[in-house]
Design an enzyme around this catalytic site. Structure first.
Site, PDB file in Angstrom:
ATOM      1  CB  VAL A 198       9.121 -31.276  -3.856  1.00  0.00           C
ATOM      2  CG1 VAL A 198       8.467 -31.639  -5.132  1.00  0.00           C
ATOM      3  CG2 VAL A 198       9.653 -30.467  -3.353  1.00  0.00           C
ATOM      4  CB  THR A 220      28.324 -33.846  20.790  1.00  0.00           C
ATOM      5  OG1 THR A 220      27.201 -33.986  20.473  1.00  0.00           O
ATOM      6  CG2 THR A 220      29.266 -34.131  21.986  1.00  0.00           C
ATOM      7  CG  ASP A 253      24.742 -31.342  19.460  1.00  0.00           C
ATOM      8  OD1 ASP A 253      25.574 -30.312  19.959  1.00  0.00           O
ATOM      9  OD2 ASP A 253      25.140 -32.679  19.031  1.00  0.00           O
ATOM     10  CG  HIS A 264      16.074 -29.292   0.886  1.00  0.00           C
ATOM     11  ND1 HIS A 264      15.883 -28.575   0.854  1.00  0.00           N
ATOM     12  CD2 HIS A 264      16.026 -29.627   2.434  1.00  0.00           C
ATOM     13  CE1 HIS A 264      16.296 -27.778   2.227  1.00  0.00           C
ATOM     14  NE2 HIS A 264      16.165 -28.390   2.201  1.00  0.00           N
TER      15      HIS A 264
END
Length: 362
Positions: free
Chosen positions: A115, A283, A280, A111
C-alpha cells in the site's frame, strides 16, 4: 553495521549463476506468455522507461536497479550510529524466543509495501480505520516489537529514525536470523501519514488472484517477475490459517496432489478458520527451496502459489529454484527484498519521522 567482506563474493557469484539460469529460461520460453506480452525491458513492463547509464557493450541499467534519491547507506552514521545494532539485537532476541516471528516480520514488511510503498503506514493504529484493521491485516504480527525498537531509538536518537527504516531493517534481520544471506541497506525513508483499511483490502494480494494479476501488481510497484517468484518463496517458512487455505481447495481440482489435498481438507475441516497449516510441510523451519519442490509435486498450500507453476512467465523460475541448490534461491530472495524496500518510498521532505510508529505526529 557493514556487510562482512567475505559475504560479497559468494553473493555475486551465485547471483551471476542465477541470472544465467534465468537467461536460459527466457530464451526458451520468454517472459511474455499468457496475456501479458513482454515489453522492451523483458519483464512485461513499460517500454517507455527512461534510459539508464550505459556501460561496456551499450548495457542499460534497468530502471528498477537505479539508485533511489534520498537513500544512503550512511544516513544514520552521525545522527544515530547504533541504529542497525539496536534493531538487530531486538530482532534476534525476538526470533530466538519465537521462531515464527521471522516469517511474521517479513509478511508485515510486504503488507506495508503493498500500500503506497514502504512508508510504515501499516503500523498506524486507528481502530476500524487504518490498514492495521483491514481484513487483509487480521493475522499480521510484529507490531509490538517494532514499537519497542522505536521507543529505544527515540531514547537514544530523538526524532531521527523513521518507522519505515526500522521496519525495513527488522525484516532484513528477521530473514538473516533464519538463514537468508545478510544484505546491506540504504536508509532515509520517511513515514507516510495516510493509512486506510479500505485501501489495504483493495491492494494487498490475499489469495484468488491469477498469475497475471500478481505479475501486474509487482510490475506496477517497480518489481519484476523474478521478484514475484523469489519473494513468494518466503512461504518456505511460516504458516497460513485455514481461513486463507480453504477457499483455494475448492478451485484446485487437478492441480493439488490428491493425498496432500485430503490432508488439508481433513485438517481444515476439523478446525476453524483460525487453525494453522505450515506453508512448507516438509521443512517448515528451514529457509530453503523446498517450497518450490512442493509446487513441483502439486503440494502448494495456497492456490496463488500453485498457479505460478503452469504459467509460462513464472513456471521456468519455479523450476529453476526447485532444481538448483537452496543458496541460489536465498541469495535472490535477499536481492529482491532489498528492491522491495526501495520501491515507491518517501524521502527528503516527503512524509514525516513519527515519534511513535502507531500514530502520526500532531
Amino acid at each position: 553495521m557493514r556487510t562482512p567482506a567475505a559475504a560479497v563474493s559468494p553473493f555475486l557469484a551465485l547471483s551471476a549463476l542465477l541470472l544465467l539460469l534465468v537467461a536460459t529460461s527466457v530464451a526458451a520460453n520468454g517472459y511474455g506468455g499468457g496475456d501479458a506480452p513482454a515489453g522492451a525491458n523483458g519483464y512485461g513492463g513499460r517500454d517507455d522507461a527512461s534510459p539508464g547509464p550505459k556501460g561496456d557493450g551499450g548495457y542499460q541499467v534497468p530502471a528498477y536497479e537505479k539508485a533511489v534519491d534520498g537513500l544512503d547507506a550512511g544516513f544514520y552514521h552521525k545522527s544515530c550510529p547504533d541504529m542497525e545494532g539496536i534493531v538487530q539485537r531486538a530482532v534476534r532476541k525476538a526470533v530466538r524466543d519465537d521462531y515464527t516471528l521471522a516469517a511474521s516480520l517479513i509478511r508485515l514488511f510486504f503488507h506495508d509495501f503493498a500500500v503506497r510503498g514502504t512508508d510504515a503506514s501499516v503500523l498506524i493504529d486507528v481502530p476500524h480505520q487504518s490498514e492495521r484493521y483491514a481484513h487483509a491485516s487480521r493475522t499480521l504480527r510484529g507490531f509490538d516489537l517494532i514499537e519497542e525498537i522505536k521507543t529505544e531509538l527515540e531514547a537514544r536518537c530523538h526524532a531521527t529514525v523513521s518507522c519505515a527504516d526500522i521496519l525495513t531493517a527488522a525484516s532484513r534481520d528477521a530473514a538473516a536470523a533464519v538463514g537468508v544471506p545478510y544484505w546491506p541497506l540504504k536508509y532515509g525513508r520517511r513515514d507516510g501519514k495516510d493509512s486506510t483499511a479500505d485501501e489495504a483490502d483493495r491492494l494487498v494480494p490475499m489469495g484468488g488472484q491469477s498469475a497475471t494479476e500478481l505479475v501486474r501488481f509487482f510490475e506496477s510497484n517497480g518489481l519484476t517477475i523474478m521478484d514475484l517468484v523469489a519473494l513468494s518463496g518466503a512461504h518456505t517458512v511460516g504458516r497460513a490459517t485455514c481461513g486463507a487455505v480453504r477457499p483455494g481447495l475448492c478451485r484446485r481440482a487437478g492441480t493439488l496432489e490428491r493425498q496432500y489435498g485430503d490432508f488439508l481438507r481433513r485438517k481444515c475441516g476439523a478446525g476453524g478458520d483460525g487453525e494453522y497449516v505450515e506453508l512448507d510441510g516438509e521443512t517448515p523451519t528451514a529457509f530453503d527451496n523446498q517450497y518450490y519442490k512442493n509446487l513441483m509435486r502439486g503440494r502448494g498450500v495456497l492456490d496463488t502459489d500453485q498457479k505460478m507453476l503452469p504459467d509460462s512467465r513464472t513456471g521456468a523460475l519455479v523450476r529453476a529454484f526447485a532444481n538448483q541448490p537452496s543458496q541460489i534461491f536465498t541469495h535472490q530472495f535477499a536481492q529482491s527484498m532489498r528492491k522491495l524496500g526501495e520501491a515507491q518510498v518517501l524521502t527528503g521532505n516527503e512524509g514525516e519521522v513519527r515519534r511513535k510508529c502507531s500514530a502520526v505526529n500532531y
